[in-house]
Design a protein around this motif. Structure first.
Motif, PDB file in Angstrom:
ATOM      1  N   VAL A   1       0.853  -1.192   0.000  1.00 48.85           N
ATOM      2  CA  VAL A   1       0.000   0.000   0.000  1.00 48.85           C
ATOM      3  C   VAL A   1       0.886   1.237   0.000  1.00 48.85           C
ATOM      4  O   VAL A   1       1.609   1.506   0.952  1.00 48.85           O
ATOM      5  N   GLU A   2       0.829   1.987  -1.102  1.00 48.98           N
ATOM      6  CA  GLU A   2       1.685   3.163  -1.279  1.00 48.98           C
ATOM      7  C   GLU A   2       0.962   4.475  -1.012  1.00 48.98           C
ATOM      8  O   GLU A   2       1.597   5.482  -0.708  1.00 48.98           O
ATOM      9  N   GLN A   3      -0.353   4.486  -1.139  1.00 50.04           N
ATOM     10  CA  GLN A   3      -1.132   5.709  -0.992  1.00 50.04           C
ATOM     11  C   GLN A   3      -2.050   5.620   0.226  1.00 50.04           C
ATOM     12  O   GLN A   3      -2.696   4.601   0.448  1.00 50.04           O
ATOM     13  N   THR A   4      -2.115   6.692   0.993  1.00 51.41           N
ATOM     14  CA  THR A   4      -2.976   6.809   2.186  1.00 51.41           C
ATOM     15  C   THR A   4      -2.843   5.581   3.099  1.00 51.41           C
ATOM     16  O   THR A   4      -3.824   5.143   3.706  1.00 51.41           O
ATOM     17  N   ALA A   5      -1.642   5.040   3.193  1.00 51.44           N
ATOM     18  CA  ALA A   5      -1.445   3.794   3.943  1.00 51.44           C
ATOM     19  C   ALA A   5      -1.761   3.966   5.424  1.00 51.44           C
ATOM     20  O   ALA A   5      -2.419   3.107   6.028  1.00 51.44           O
ATOM     21  N   LYS A   6      -1.289   5.048   6.023  1.00 55.34           N
ATOM     22  CA  LYS A   6      -1.538   5.219   7.452  1.00 55.34           C
ATOM     23  C   LYS A   6      -3.014   5.455   7.728  1.00 55.34           C
ATOM     24  O   LYS A   6      -3.581   4.908   8.692  1.00 55.34           O
ATOM     25  N   GLN A   7      -3.655   6.251   6.888  1.00 60.99           N
ATOM     26  CA  GLN A   7      -5.083   6.490   7.066  1.00 60.99           C
ATOM     27  C   GLN A   7      -5.869   5.187   6.968  1.00 60.99           C
ATOM     28  O   GLN A   7      -6.809   4.949   7.745  1.00 60.99           O
ATOM     29  N   GLN A   8      -5.501   4.332   5.999  1.00 58.82           N
ATOM     30  CA  GLN A   8      -6.200   3.059   5.839  1.00 58.82           C
ATOM     31  C   GLN A   8      -5.962   2.149   7.035  1.00 58.82           C
ATOM     32  O   GLN A   8      -6.868   1.463   7.497  1.00 58.82           O
ATOM     33  N   PHE A   9      -4.723   2.130   7.524  1.00 56.40           N
ATOM     34  CA  PHE A   9      -4.403   1.295   8.689  1.00 56.40           C
ATOM     35  C   PHE A   9      -5.235   1.734   9.891  1.00 56.40           C
ATOM     36  O   PHE A   9      -5.835   0.900  10.581  1.00 56.40           O
ATOM     37  N   VAL A  10      -5.299   3.016  10.144  1.00 59.35           N
ATOM     38  CA  VAL A  10      -6.076   3.524  11.275  1.00 59.35           C
ATOM     39  C   VAL A  10      -7.563   3.238  11.079  1.00 59.35           C
ATOM     40  O   VAL A  10      -8.257   2.808  12.010  1.00 59.35           O
ATOM     41  N   ALA A  11      -8.065   3.449   9.859  1.00 63.75           N
ATOM     42  CA  ALA A  11      -9.485   3.212   9.597  1.00 63.75           C
ATOM     43  C   ALA A  11      -9.858   1.755   9.857  1.00 63.75           C
ATOM     44  O   ALA A  11     -10.969   1.452  10.294  1.00 63.75           O
ATOM     45  N   GLY A  12      -8.921   0.840   9.605  1.00 66.43           N
ATOM     46  CA  GLY A  12      -9.184  -0.569   9.846  1.00 66.43           C
ATOM     47  C   GLY A  12      -9.387  -0.896  11.314  1.00 66.43           C
ATOM     48  O   GLY A  12      -9.953  -1.938  11.654  1.00 66.43           O
ATOM     49  N   TYR A  13      -8.936  -0.001  12.184  1.00 69.94           N
ATOM     50  CA  TYR A  13      -9.083  -0.211  13.630  1.00 69.94           C
ATOM     51  C   TYR A  13      -9.978   0.845  14.260  1.00 69.94           C
ATOM     52  O   TYR A  13      -9.903   1.090  15.460  1.00 69.94           O
ATOM     53  N   GLU A  14     -10.852   1.428  13.473  1.00 65.07           N
ATOM     54  CA  GLU A  14     -11.747   2.458  14.014  1.00 65.07           C
ATOM     55  C   GLU A  14     -12.596   1.921  15.153  1.00 65.07           C
ATOM     56  O   GLU A  14     -12.910   2.637  16.106  1.00 65.07           O
ATOM     57  N   TRP A  15     -12.945   0.633  15.092  1.00 65.73           N
ATOM     58  CA  TRP A  15     -13.752   0.017  16.153  1.00 65.73           C
ATOM     59  C   TRP A  15     -13.019   0.004  17.497  1.00 65.73           C
ATOM     60  O   TRP A  15     -13.648  -0.109  18.541  1.00 65.73           O
ATOM     61  N   LEU A  16     -11.686   0.154  17.455  1.00 62.26           N
ATOM     62  CA  LEU A  16     -10.896   0.236  18.683  1.00 62.26           C
ATOM     63  C   LEU A  16     -10.506   1.658  19.035  1.00 62.26           C
ATOM     64  O   LEU A  16     -10.312   1.986  20.203  1.00 62.26           O
ATOM     65  N   LEU A  17     -10.375   2.517  18.003  1.00 67.74           N
ATOM     66  CA  LEU A  17      -9.730   3.807  18.184  1.00 67.74           C
ATOM     67  C   LEU A  17     -10.663   4.993  18.223  1.00 67.74           C
ATOM     68  O   LEU A  17     -10.215   6.133  18.239  1.00 67.74           O
TER      69      LEU A  17
END
Length: 244
Positions: free
Chosen positions: A217-233
């Motif tokens: 994942v080269e684009q918006t990688a950090k945003q996607q990683f965080v979004a994947g854990y929105e249920w925790l964060l």
């Protein structure tokens, strides 16, 4: 045959086919050149003479890293090819596979070769042919290239994969987007351990994510990683410096 591919400064990957639970998911080894000029291999794949020659051109293999309790299949052969290398493994693998000549276990906060930070990603489970088992994964941050290196904590599949894999990716939420395994949400009981692991990961200044199964994942990688854990964060909204 596997071929090394440059991703960024002192960072390469090599891929090979892999079927898991009937799905073609592929697998990827990440190669990091350390400050010493030596190499660290994360999640080794099968090495043939050509791939070994490519590695030897880059530098001396100093570390062979099994990042979780399941990515060790080719580690013994890799160690046989590089007997002077140090074999590092996630906690729990030595007990699971005592025949492996593991030198020491990974530790949260250690920096390997002044270039590769590592951290436990505790509390995560994985689906196996025999049921659900603890993953015991360690994740890594390559400072120079600002790259987060994962193994089985998240996936990213797209149309380059077979239709059955694409279908499974849609069910898991990891089709054309970076997402953790759904088992982290549905089957893992150690939610606080996962939250702590995610918070340590997002404290790293990464802009790219390399996964073992799926696409880099080269684009918006950090945003996607965080979004994947929105249920925790969700409680962290407003603390992070970007929207998700």
């Amino acid at each position: 045959m596997p071929t090394l591919r440059a991703v960024d400064t002192d960072l390469w990957v090599a891929e090979q086919p892999l079927r898991y639970l009937g799905l073609e998911v592929g697998t990827r080894m990440t190669v990091v050149r350390l400050a010493t000029g030596e190499l660290a291999l994360i999640s080794a794949i099968a090495l043939d003479a050509s791939l070994q020659s490519q590695l030897d051109t880059l530098g001396t293999v100093r570390y062979i890293i099994a990042p979780n309790s399941f990515h060790y299949r080719f580690a013994a052969d890799c160690r046989a090819r590089y007997p002077e290398a140090e074999f590092l493994a996630a906690p729990g693998l030595r007990a699971k596979k005592p025949e492996l000549a593991i030198d020491r276990e990974l530790k949260t906060g250690e920096v390997i070769g002044e270039a590769l930070e590592c951290s436990a990603f505790a509390g995560v489970n994985v689906l196996t042919p025999n049921g659900i088992a603890a993953l015991n994964e360690y994740i890594f941050f390559h400072r120079i290239s600002r790259t987060l290196i994962l193994t089985d904590t998240a996936f990213y599949f797209d149309s380059s994969f077979p239709l059955l894999t694409q279908f499974a990716g849609r069910l898991l939420g990891s089709y054309q987007q970076l997402r953790p395994s759904i088992l982290e949400k549905l089957a893992s009981r150690e939610k606080e351990q996962i939250r702590a692991a995610v918070e340590r990961a997002i404290a790293w200044d990464f802009q790219r994510v390399i996964v073992a199964h799926g696409n880099i994942v080269e684009q918006t990688a950090k945003q996607q990683f965080v979004a994947g854990y929105e249920w925790l964060l969700v409680p962290l909204r407003g603390v992070l410096n970007f929207e998700f």
